[in-house]
Design a protein around this motif. Structure first.
Motif, mmCIF file in Angstrom:
data_model
loop_
_atom_site.group_PDB
_atom_site.id
_atom_site.type_symbol
_atom_site.label_atom_id
_atom_site.label_comp_id
_atom_site.label_asym_id
_atom_site.label_seq_id
_atom_site.Cartn_x
_atom_site.Cartn_y
_atom_site.Cartn_z
ATOM 1 N N ASN A 90 43.121 -3.427 -5.118
ATOM 2 C CA ASN A 90 43.888 -2.892 -3.986
ATOM 3 C C ASN A 90 45.050 -2.020 -4.451
ATOM 4 O OD1 ASN A 90 42.218 -4.230 -2.174
ATOM 5 N ND2 ASN A 90 43.519 -6.042 -2.082
ATOM 6 N N SER A 91 45.709 -2.445 -5.507
ATOM 7 C CA SER A 91 46.829 -1.670 -6.036
ATOM 8 C C SER A 91 46.359 -0.321 -6.572
ATOM 9 C CB SER A 91 47.532 -2.462 -7.143
ATOM 10 O OG SER A 91 48.556 -1.705 -7.735
ATOM 11 N N GLN A 92 45.226 -0.331 -7.264
ATOM 12 C CA GLN A 92 44.675 0.910 -7.803
ATOM 13 C C GLN A 92 44.324 1.884 -6.690
ATOM 14 O OE1 GLN A 92 44.480 1.850 -10.869
ATOM 15 N NE2 GLN A 92 43.200 3.677 -10.715
ATOM 16 N N ASN A 93 43.681 1.394 -5.647
ATOM 17 C CA ASN A 93 43.310 2.260 -4.528
ATOM 18 C C ASN A 93 44.532 2.751 -3.754
ATOM 19 O OD1 ASN A 93 40.554 2.527 -4.846
ATOM 20 N ND2 ASN A 93 40.059 0.736 -3.610
ATOM 21 N N ALA A 94 45.567 1.936 -3.699
ATOM 22 C CA ALA A 94 46.801 2.355 -3.028
ATOM 23 C C ALA A 94 47.455 3.517 -3.777
ATOM 24 C CB ALA A 94 47.769 1.184 -2.912
ATOM 25 N N THR A 95 47.451 3.431 -5.096
ATOM 26 C CA THR A 95 48.011 4.505 -5.923
ATOM 27 C C THR A 95 47.211 5.789 -5.760
ATOM 28 O OG1 THR A 95 48.833 2.926 -7.550
ATOM 29 C CG2 THR A 95 48.581 5.201 -8.276
ATOM 30 N N ILE A 96 45.890 5.664 -5.781
ATOM 31 C CA ILE A 96 45.025 6.831 -5.610
ATOM 32 C C ILE A 96 45.232 7.455 -4.234
ATOM 33 C CG2 ILE A 96 42.622 7.579 -5.424
ATOM 34 C CD1 ILE A 96 41.912 5.436 -7.502
ATOM 35 N N THR A 97 45.319 6.621 -3.210
ATOM 36 C CA THR A 97 45.509 7.125 -1.843
ATOM 37 C C THR A 97 46.831 7.871 -1.707
ATOM 38 O OG1 THR A 97 44.185 5.329 -0.907
ATOM 39 C CG2 THR A 97 45.694 6.450 0.584
ATOM 40 N N ALA A 98 47.878 7.348 -2.334
ATOM 41 C CA ALA A 98 49.192 8.008 -2.279
ATOM 42 C C ALA A 98 49.122 9.384 -2.938
ATOM 43 C CB ALA A 98 50.242 7.137 -2.959
ATOM 44 N N ASP A 99 48.467 9.481 -4.084
ATOM 45 C CA ASP A 99 48.333 10.772 -4.768
ATOM 46 C C ASP A 99 47.476 11.723 -3.949
ATOM 47 O OD1 ASP A 99 49.900 10.121 -6.928
ATOM 48 O OD2 ASP A 99 48.233 9.441 -8.181
ATOM 49 N N ARG A 100 46.410 11.224 -3.366
ATOM 50 C CA ARG A 100 45.518 12.076 -2.574
ATOM 51 C C ARG A 100 46.240 12.623 -1.337
ATOM 52 N NH1 ARG A 100 40.189 13.213 -1.806
ATOM 53 N NH2 ARG A 100 39.568 13.662 0.339
ATOM 54 N N ASN A 101 46.947 11.746 -0.632
ATOM 55 C CA ASN A 101 47.688 12.193 0.553
ATOM 56 C C ASN A 101 48.745 13.228 0.197
ATOM 57 O OD1 ASN A 101 46.176 10.508 2.187
ATOM 58 N ND2 ASN A 101 47.691 8.856 2.205
ATOM 59 N N TRP A 102 49.379 13.041 -0.955
ATOM 60 C CA TRP A 102 50.388 14.017 -1.392
ATOM 61 C C TRP A 102 49.743 15.364 -1.696
ATOM 62 C CZ3 TRP A 102 51.260 16.629 -6.088
ATOM 63 C CH2 TRP A 102 52.489 17.308 -6.165
ATOM 64 N N LEU A 103 48.582 15.344 -2.352
ATOM 65 C CA LEU A 103 47.866 16.585 -2.645
ATOM 66 C C LEU A 103 47.487 17.318 -1.362
ATOM 67 C CD1 LEU A 103 45.484 15.393 -5.519
ATOM 68 C CD2 LEU A 103 47.418 16.970 -5.748
ATOM 69 N N ILE A 104 46.999 16.577 -0.394
ATOM 70 C CA ILE A 104 46.616 17.192 0.883
ATOM 71 C C ILE A 104 47.824 17.809 1.566
ATOM 72 C CG2 ILE A 104 45.767 16.676 3.207
ATOM 73 C CD1 ILE A 104 43.934 14.562 1.933
ATOM 74 N N SER A 105 48.966 17.147 1.490
ATOM 75 C CA SER A 105 50.185 17.673 2.127
ATOM 76 C C SER A 105 50.689 18.938 1.442
ATOM 77 C CB SER A 105 51.282 16.608 2.122
ATOM 78 O OG SER A 105 51.774 16.390 0.809
ATOM 79 N N LYS A 106 50.347 19.109 0.167
ATOM 80 C CA LYS A 106 50.826 20.268 -0.597
ATOM 81 C C LYS A 106 49.802 21.400 -0.675
ATOM 82 C CE LYS A 106 54.019 20.793 -2.542
ATOM 83 N NZ LYS A 106 55.272 21.458 -2.089
ATOM 84 N N GLN A 107 48.617 21.185 -0.153
ATOM 85 C CA GLN A 107 47.528 22.129 -0.350
ATOM 86 C C GLN A 107 47.835 23.536 0.172
ATOM 87 O OE1 GLN A 107 43.812 20.646 1.134
ATOM 88 N NE2 GLN A 107 42.594 22.204 0.083
ATOM 89 N N TYR A 108 48.531 23.627 1.265
ATOM 90 C CA TYR A 108 48.823 24.943 1.844
ATOM 91 C C TYR A 108 50.316 25.262 1.802
ATOM 92 C CZ TYR A 108 44.083 24.236 3.494
ATOM 93 O OH TYR A 108 42.732 23.982 3.547
ATOM 94 N N ASP A 109 51.026 24.576 0.908
ATOM 95 C CA ASP A 109 52.462 24.792 0.759
ATOM 96 C C ASP A 109 52.711 25.858 -0.306
ATOM 97 O OD1 ASP A 109 55.194 24.578 0.756
ATOM 98 O OD2 ASP A 109 55.220 22.383 0.715
#
Length: 275
Positions: A90-109
Motif C-alpha cells: 500500500n505504501s509503494q502504491n501510494a508513493t507511485i500515485t503521488a508521483d503520477r498525480n504530480w506528473l499529470i498536474s505538470k503535463q501542460y504547465d
C-alpha cells in the motif's frame, strides 16, 4: 478557669484539625501508592501484543520477513503473511500515485521551478527514462506509462505464490518474495543466502524492487501498454484484469497466469480485508 462549654468547643476544633491532617496524609499516601502502581499495571497490559500489532509494527520499521512457519498452515498463516506485506504494498502504491498525480498536474504547465525540475529528474531516473532536462521536451507518454501502480491484490497474490505465503527458503533467507533472480556479476552469494537470486535487507526492499522491475524492464512492456490502454479508456486497473496481461514472468507462460488468477479468486476476500 475555662468553662466546660469553651473546653468542649476547643476539643471539637482540635478533633476537626486532627481529622483534616489525617485525611491529607492519607490522600498523599494514596497518591504516592497510585503513582507507583499505575505504570506497573500499564506495563502488564502493553506486553500483551497481538500478532496483528506485532507484524504491523515490523512493517513500519521495515524489518526482515518474520518466520511465518510458526503459524498453522491455512488461514492463520495467510493472515500473518498479509499483515506483514500489505503495509509495504500500500505504501509503494501510494508513493507511485503521488508521483503520477504530480506528473499529470505538470503535463501542460509551462512554468517550472528549480525544485520541480529536480523532482522530475529524480522520477525519470528512478523509472530508467532518459531526459535531458528540457521541460518543453518531456517524454510524457513514457513517464505516464511507467509511473503507475500495480494493483495491490495482484502484488499480494504474486508474493504469496512465489514465496509459499512467506515460508520458502528464498523468502526466509533472502527476503525475496517474488522469485527475482540477480544479474550476473551483482549477486550477493553470502553464506546462508540462496545463490543466483536477489537478496534484500527487508520486505520493503523486495516489494520496491518488484514494482521497479514490472514498471521498467523491457520484458514487461506489453504489461505497461495494456495498463496505459485501460487508463486512456478511463477503466479501472484491477488485479483480475492485469494478472492476465502479465507475460514473461514465468517459463510456464499462460498456465502461470491461470494459476495466479485462480489463487487470487480463492483468496480475494482475505486479501481485500487487509488492503
Amino acid at each position: 478557669m475555662i468553662s466546660n462549654p469553651i473546653r468542649r468547643y476547643g476539643a471539637a476544633i482540635l478533633m476537626l484539625l486532627t481529622m483534616a491532617i489525617s485525611g491529607e496524609v492519607l490522600a498523599k499516601t494514596h497518591e504516592k501508592t497510585a503513582s507507583h502502581t499505575a505504570p506497573a499495571a500499564k506495563k502488564i497490559v502493553s506486553t500483551k501484543v497481538s500478532s496483528k500489532q506485532e507484524y504491523s509494527r515490523n512493517s513500519v520499521k521495515s524489518s526482515p520477513l518474520p518466520d511465518l512457519r510458526k503459524y498453522p498452515s491455512g488461514t492463520p498463516r495467510k493472515k500473518a503473511f498479509l499483515r506483514t506485506v500489505m503495509p509495504y504494498i500500500n505504501s509503494q502504491n501510494a508513493t507511485i500515485t503521488a508521483d503520477r498525480n504530480w506528473l499529470i498536474s505538470k503535463q501542460y504547465d509551462s512554468r517550472w521551478s528549480p525544485s520541480e525540475r529536480t523532482r522530475l529528474k529524480e522520477i525519470a531516473k528512478s523509472y530508467k527514462i532518459s531526459w535531458a532536462g528540457n521541460t518543453r521536451r518531456v517524454p510524457w507518454n513514457t513517464l505516464l506509462e511507467r509511473v503507475d501502480i500495480i494493483p495491490g491484490s495482484m502484488v499480494a497474490t504474486m508474493a504469496a505464490a512465489e514465496s509459499g505465503w512467506g515460508t520458502s527458503k528464498l523468502a526466509r533467507n533472502n527476503n525475496n518474495l517474488f522469485g527475482m533472480k540477480c544479474v550476473k556479476g551483482r549477486c550477493n552469494n553470502a553464506p546462508g543466502k540462496v545463490k543466483g537470486y536477489s537478496n534484500f535487507e527487508s520486505v520493503k526492499d523486495s516489494v520496491n524492487a518488484y514494482a521497479v522491475n514490472l514498471n521498467t524492464h523491457p520484458a514487461y512492456k506489453s504489461f505497461r501498454k495494456s495498463r496505459a490502454q485501460l487508463r486512456k479508456a478511463d477503466q479501472e486497473v484491477t488485479a483480475s484484469t492485469m494478472i492476465h496481461k502479465l507475460k514473461g514472468y514465468s517459463t510456464q507462460g499462460q498456465s502461470y497466469n491461470n494459476y495466479l488468477f485462480a489463487m487470487y479468486q480463492d483468496n480475494q476476500r482475505l486479501i481485500a480485508s487487509h488492503m
